[in-house]
Design a protein around this motif. Structure first.
Motif, PDB file in Angstrom:
ATOM      1  N   ALA A 169      10.538  -2.290   1.407  1.00  0.00           N
ATOM      2  CA  ALA A 169      10.936  -3.583   1.640  1.00  0.00           C
ATOM      3  C   ALA A 169      10.064  -4.312   2.564  1.00  0.00           C
ATOM      4  N   ALA A 170       9.560  -5.230   2.306  1.00  0.00           N
ATOM      5  CA  ALA A 170       8.588  -6.216   2.920  1.00  0.00           C
ATOM      6  C   ALA A 170       9.317  -7.294   3.837  1.00  0.00           C
ATOM      7  N   VAL A 171       8.619  -7.623   4.811  1.00  0.00           N
ATOM      8  CA  VAL A 171       8.994  -8.433   5.882  1.00  0.00           C
ATOM      9  C   VAL A 171       7.901  -9.248   6.442  1.00  0.00           C
ATOM     10  N   GLY A 172       8.106 -10.452   6.945  1.00  0.00           N
ATOM     11  CA  GLY A 172       7.129 -11.236   7.608  1.00  0.00           C
ATOM     12  C   GLY A 172       6.780 -12.398   7.303  1.00  0.00           C
ATOM     13  N   LEU A 173       7.470 -13.507   7.576  1.00  0.00           N
ATOM     14  CA  LEU A 173       7.060 -14.906   7.333  1.00  0.00           C
ATOM     15  C   LEU A 173       7.196 -15.030   5.718  1.00  0.00           C
ATOM     16  N   ILE A 174       8.305 -14.585   5.227  1.00  0.00           N
ATOM     17  CA  ILE A 174       8.674 -14.918   4.020  1.00  0.00           C
ATOM     18  C   ILE A 174       9.696 -15.888   3.778  1.00  0.00           C
TER      19      ILE A 174
ATOM     20  N   ARG B 250       0.925  -1.208   0.257  1.00  0.00           N
ATOM     21  CA  ARG B 250       0.199   0.015  -0.029  1.00  0.00           C
ATOM     22  C   ARG B 250       0.864   1.194   0.108  1.00  0.00           C
ATOM     23  N   VAL B 251       1.946   1.286   0.672  1.00  0.00           N
ATOM     24  CA  VAL B 251       2.936   2.463   0.918  1.00  0.00           C
ATOM     25  C   VAL B 251       3.323   2.602  -0.518  1.00  0.00           C
ATOM     26  N   ARG B 252       3.733   1.525  -1.154  1.00  0.00           N
ATOM     27  CA  ARG B 252       4.725   1.629  -2.423  1.00  0.00           C
ATOM     28  C   ARG B 252       3.545   2.063  -3.454  1.00  0.00           C
TER      29      ARG B 252
ATOM     30  N   ALA C 156       9.030 -15.170  -2.408  1.00  0.00           N
ATOM     31  CA  ALA C 156      10.045 -13.743  -2.790  1.00  0.00           C
ATOM     32  C   ALA C 156       9.885 -13.076  -3.811  1.00  0.00           C
ATOM     33  N   GLU C 157       9.894 -13.920  -4.654  1.00  0.00           N
ATOM     34  CA  GLU C 157       9.961 -13.663  -6.310  1.00  0.00           C
ATOM     35  C   GLU C 157       8.689 -12.990  -6.626  1.00  0.00           C
TER      36      GLU C 157
ATOM     37  N   GLY D 264       5.160  -6.394  -7.822  1.00  0.00           N
ATOM     38  CA  GLY D 264       5.383  -4.709  -7.512  1.00  0.00           C
ATOM     39  C   GLY D 264       4.827  -4.317  -6.013  1.00  0.00           C
ATOM     40  N   GLU D 265       4.736  -5.345  -5.140  1.00  0.00           N
ATOM     41  CA  GLU D 265       4.395  -5.149  -3.608  1.00  0.00           C
ATOM     42  C   GLU D 265       5.734  -4.665  -3.199  1.00  0.00           C
TER      43      GLU D 265
END
Length: 359
Positions: free
Chosen positions: A302-307, A292-294, A313-314, A320-321
């Motif tokens: 940068a995204a984080v959380g149980l990746i 949402r920020v992007r 990840a790809e 585009g998230e």
């Protein structure tokens, strides 16, 4: 080419891939004496292994800008030159492996002075290397934590100066990226959220007042951090409270302001500022906040959380998230996660000559 293994440039720094390591406290520094807060052999081995494993950016764990800003007495700090010298060993090795060294500058606020998690994490008194925590308001985090001392305006200004001093030392220690810790219920997050900030002066009340301290820290750090080096900000995008907390809407609004003040990337996490809340965890559960920020602001994220999986990840990047992914627990389990993911996705990653048989 796999999106996960495309280089990423911010200002004048190019990160070789989008597999990044977030700050994760090791609680392994000396609590007192001349080496208090300085990284030692454990820290070197820990970060060196992930660099040799192909991680593009390593953000060293929450590093306190002052002794009372530590989460525990065993946290890293960067308030003196002894600590700077010890960090140089780590940053030098990371660079030798092609990894960009980053550091998270932090102040724990009302969640300071606690025991190490594996020893229960309880608040500590002076008899166990503890101290009086500081906060925007005299409100304890929960029933276990003591009531913190409310910061005066002069003390707030002093903390801003501590962040700037820490940034100068971080540069001297060889770090190329700095991240300001504004998440997880620590001091800056405490100022942002109406759940923890009940002040009635210029630093509390309205949204504009509650973000004032964070923006003053950003401006002070950006003023001493070189124009060619990126500056990140870690945020908890929501307190996960139905009422009276920091929200995703606040995060979007604040992200645009941070970008205007010279922040180059938002490291998007959630929670940590309110006890007893229910968080709906699951694979990638925090990614929508980053997305949402992007989408709604000019701020890279940068995204984080149980990746955990290469294809997961790809997909986050391809959709585009986010611009990069931060892998925490998975890099604790597998220091060479980036190398394995590169094999799965057909990407390229640095492999030390000594490990050429692993390719």
């Amino acid at each position: 080419m796999s999106a996960l293994f495309e280089p990423y440039t911010l200002r004048e720094v190019t990160i070789p891939n989008r597999v990044w390591m977030p700050p994760m406290c090791q609680y392994s520094a000396a609590p007192e004496g001349p080496s208090a807060g300085a990284p030692g052999d454990w820290h070197f081995a820990h970060y060196a292994a992930r660099a040799a494993g192909g991680t593009g950016l390593i953000i060293v764990e929450a590093t306190a800008v002052s002794p009372e800003g530590r989460i525990s007495p065993y946290d890293l700090g960067i308030w003196n030159d002894t600590q700077v010298e010890a960090f140089r060993r780590i940053t030098g090795f990371l660079k030798s492996q092609g990894t960009v060294p980053g550091i998270q500058l932090a102040h724990a606020g009302r969640k300071a002075s606690t025991e190490r998690p594996w020893n229960g994490g309880a608040p500590l008194g002076a008899e166990a290397h503890g101290w009086q925590p500081l906060a925007p308001s005299a409100l304890s985090f929960d029933d276990r934590h003591p009531v913190p001392a409310e910061l005066t305006v002069d003390e707030i200004h002093a903390v801003v100066g501590r962040f700037a001093d820490a940034a100068r030392r971080a540069l001297d220690a060889g770090f190329e990226i700095a991240e300001i810790h504004g998440a997880h219920g620590y001091l800056i997050n405490e100022f942002l959220s109406p759940h923890s900030n009940r002040r009635t002066d210029a630093y509390g009340g309205s949204y504009e007042n509650r973000v004032r301290f964070a923006l003053e820290v950003v401006d002070a750090v950006r003023a001493v951090w070189p124009d060619g080096n990126p500056l990140f900000f870690r945020i908890s995008a929501t307190d996960w409270l139905e009422n009276g907390g920091w929200t995703a809407d606040d995060t979007v609004r604040f992200a645009a302001e941070l970008h205007a003040h010279g922040i180059d990337l938002l490291d998007v996490s959630t929670g940590g500022n309110a006890s007893g809340v229910s968080v709906p965890t699951g694979p990638g559960y925090q990614v929508p906040f980053a997305a949402r920020v992007r989408t709604e602001t000019p701020m890279p994220v940068a995204a984080v959380g149980l990746i955990t999986e290469a294809e997961q990840a790809e997909k986050i990047l391809a959709n585009g998230e986010a611009d990069a992914v931060l892998l925490g627990r998975e890099l604790l389990r597998d220091p060479a996660w980036a190398r394995r993911a590169a094999r799965e996705l057909g990407g390229a990653v640095h492999v030390p000559d000594q490990y050429h048989r692993s390719v």
